[in-house]
Design a protein around this motif. Structure first.
Motif, PDB file in Angstrom:
ATOM      1  N   SER A   1     -12.554   8.295  -0.296  1.00 56.91           N
ATOM      2  CA  SER A   1     -11.294   8.105  -1.011  1.00 56.91           C
ATOM      3  C   SER A   1     -10.134   8.157  -0.020  1.00 56.91           C
ATOM      4  O   SER A   1     -10.270   8.663   1.099  1.00 56.91           O
TER       5      SER A   1
ATOM      6  N   ASN B   1      -7.008   9.413  -0.949  1.00 53.45           N
ATOM      7  CA  ASN B   1      -5.950  10.242  -1.545  1.00 53.45           C
ATOM      8  C   ASN B   1      -5.898  11.636  -0.962  1.00 53.45           C
ATOM      9  O   ASN B   1      -5.317  12.545  -1.544  1.00 53.45           O
TER      10      ASN B   1
ATOM     11  N   LEU C   1     -15.785   7.472  -3.465  1.00 50.20           N
ATOM     12  CA  LEU C   1     -15.759   6.315  -4.350  1.00 50.20           C
ATOM     13  C   LEU C   1     -17.148   5.707  -4.432  1.00 50.20           C
ATOM     14  O   LEU C   1     -17.777   5.425  -3.411  1.00 50.20           O
TER      15      LEU C   1
ATOM     16  N   MET D   1     -15.620  10.224  -7.585  1.00 47.79           N
ATOM     17  CA  MET D   1     -14.382   9.946  -8.299  1.00 47.79           C
ATOM     18  C   MET D   1     -14.636   8.951  -9.407  1.00 47.79           C
ATOM     19  O   MET D   1     -15.452   8.042  -9.267  1.00 47.79           O
TER      20      MET D   1
END
Length: 453
Positions: free
Chosen positions: A137, A139, A145, A447
């Protein structure tokens, strides 16, 4: 004499059938075939599909998948055993070899969507084998992911059914090969134990396109094409060489009337078929030893947040000389596999209690972690330490003329009580904590909505 009879051992034939099947389920097919040759009475027992072969499948894969659901419960367990025995090696991590040659959706390209990830993770599904694309990811968290990539199963007729999701938009629990998923029928070709390729099933695509053309033309078939959808190509095994088809058509048409005209039609239709191709063949290599073991506790694929608050995947390997750690990038990327993050030639741990100096080296550094609103268990109790002595002459392209080698550094590896570990260099003031990316055959920190089996 009575004592001798009472102490005589039981033979295999004296056991009940369910006990016999339980014992035989520990054997492999070759051993069962040898056992069946020992006595005529055991032959029928070793040929019962619903009993013996079910017991074999259930003992080996019953805790990982639902044996009775494969092929809608209509296939033989002997066929299921042979198929799963071949596919079991897929479980784990693989990565794409070379750059992705797939055509990018114009809408996705305009939106700045990156190319598909090169890392693929295979796991058991309820009645199929599922391959998912995996990427870190962006973030600043440990989130991973996961998007659908490949579904491998068996149809009710006993045929291998492999369906690929090119965009990764369909849910992982979609029905196998259902039309609404916009999936692509593909062939998975194994090249040894550590290499496979995924290519579009051209015979399936040609049958589909031919059916569509016949439907549009009212079923009229001119018959001009040698080796049409019901001819040479469809009768050939999957992944037949296109050159062989072209060679056959070339020599067949040379002596026929209107050969030039027919050859031009063949080339035109070949280009049309190539234009309709939805998937370019891709090759994948297995990442062996992708999980830690008791003798190699640092081995495998890990995830950690670097100093730019960006999640990265790392591959730690024991190479016989020492331990090396590299960022797990695409094999097509330049220097993605040759530039180590750290390397040590002495993979020996120093157990606790640690000296005050070593405690100061660890306590004086900050840990790069996700934002404060993320909750993670703080189980980073140091159990032992390993020295990083990457003081060796690396030949790195682009750095040959530099006097200072940035990889000639020293540092530490701190293994925690949880089994995870962190590493840092003496020249820095931070620790990069690496966590498991997968455990017990399942990805961690996925996620998005979880996949329901």
């Amino acid at each position: 004499m009575a004592e001798m009879d009472s102490s005589s051992p039981y033979s295999f034939a004296d056991f009940p059938e369910d006990v016999q099947l339980c014992i035989l389920s520990f054997l492999n097919p070759i051993e069962i075939a040898n056992f069946a040759c020992t006595s005529k009475r055991f032959g029928p027992l070793c040929q019962t599909d619903s009993k013996l072969w079910y017991a074999l499948c259930d003992r080996r894969w019953g805790s990982k998948t639902q044996i009775g659901k494969w092929g809608e419960g209509k296939i033989s367990y002997k066929l299921l055993y042979k198929t799963l025995n071949k596919w079991e090696n897929l479980i784990g991590f693989w990565r794409r070899c070379g750059q992705s040659q797939q055509k990018v959706n114009p809408a996705a390209a305009s939106a700045g969507v990156a190319k598909p990830p090169g890392l693929v993770f295979f796991e058991w599904g309820p009645s199929f084998l599922r391959g998912s694309r995996v990427s870190p990811s962006q973030n600043g968290t440990y989130g991973v992911l996961k998007s659908p990539f490949l579904i491998m199963g068996i149809s009710a007729e006993g045929q291998i059914a492999n369906y690929l999701d090119p965009e990764g938009h369909n849910g992982a629990d979609c029905e196998l090969g259902s039309p609404e998923t916009d999936s692509i029928h593909v062939n998975v070709n194994f090249i040894g134990d550590f290499h496979f390729s995924v290519e579009e099933d051209e015979s399936f695509a040609n049958r589909r396109s031919s059916n569509g053309e016949n439907a549009r033309s009212g079923g009229d078939d001119s018959g001009d094409e040698v080796g049409g959808s019901n001819g040479f190509e469809s009768g050939s095994p999957p992944a037949s060489l296109p050159e062989m088809v072209e060679m056959y058509q070339y020599y067949a048409n040379r002596s026929s009337p209107g050969a030039d005209r027919s050859l031009r039609r063949q080339r035109k239709r070949g280009k049309e078929r190539q234009f309709r191709k939805r998937w370019e063949t891709e090759h994948y290599l297995k990442i062996v030893d992708c999980f830690p073991t008791q003798s190699r506790p640092l081995q495998g694929i890990w995830k950690g947040i670097c100093d730019e608050m960006k999640l990265e995947f790392y591959l730690v390997e024991y190479d016989g000389v020492g331990i090396s750690c590299r960022r797990l990038g695409d094999l097509s990327e330049r220097l993605s596999s040759c530039m180590p993050v750290f390397w040590t030639s002495n993979p020996t741990f120093i157990d606790s209690p640690l000296s005050p100096e070593e405690l100061h080296v660890y306590d004086s550094r900050i840990h790069i972690r996700p934002p404060p609103d993320e909750t993670y268990v703080d189980d980073e109790v140091v159990m032992r330490v390993m020295y990083i002595n990457s003081s060796f002459d690396l030949v790195i392209p682009g750095l040959e003329g530099n006097a200072a080698n940035p990889w000639r550094v020293e540092g530490r590896i701190w293994q925690y009580k949880s089994g995870a570990f962190g590493f840092g260099f003496l020249r820095d003031n931070f620790v990069v904590d690496l966590k498991h990316i997968a455990q017990n055959g399942c990805l961690l920190d996925i996620m998005g909505p979880p996949c329901s089996d």
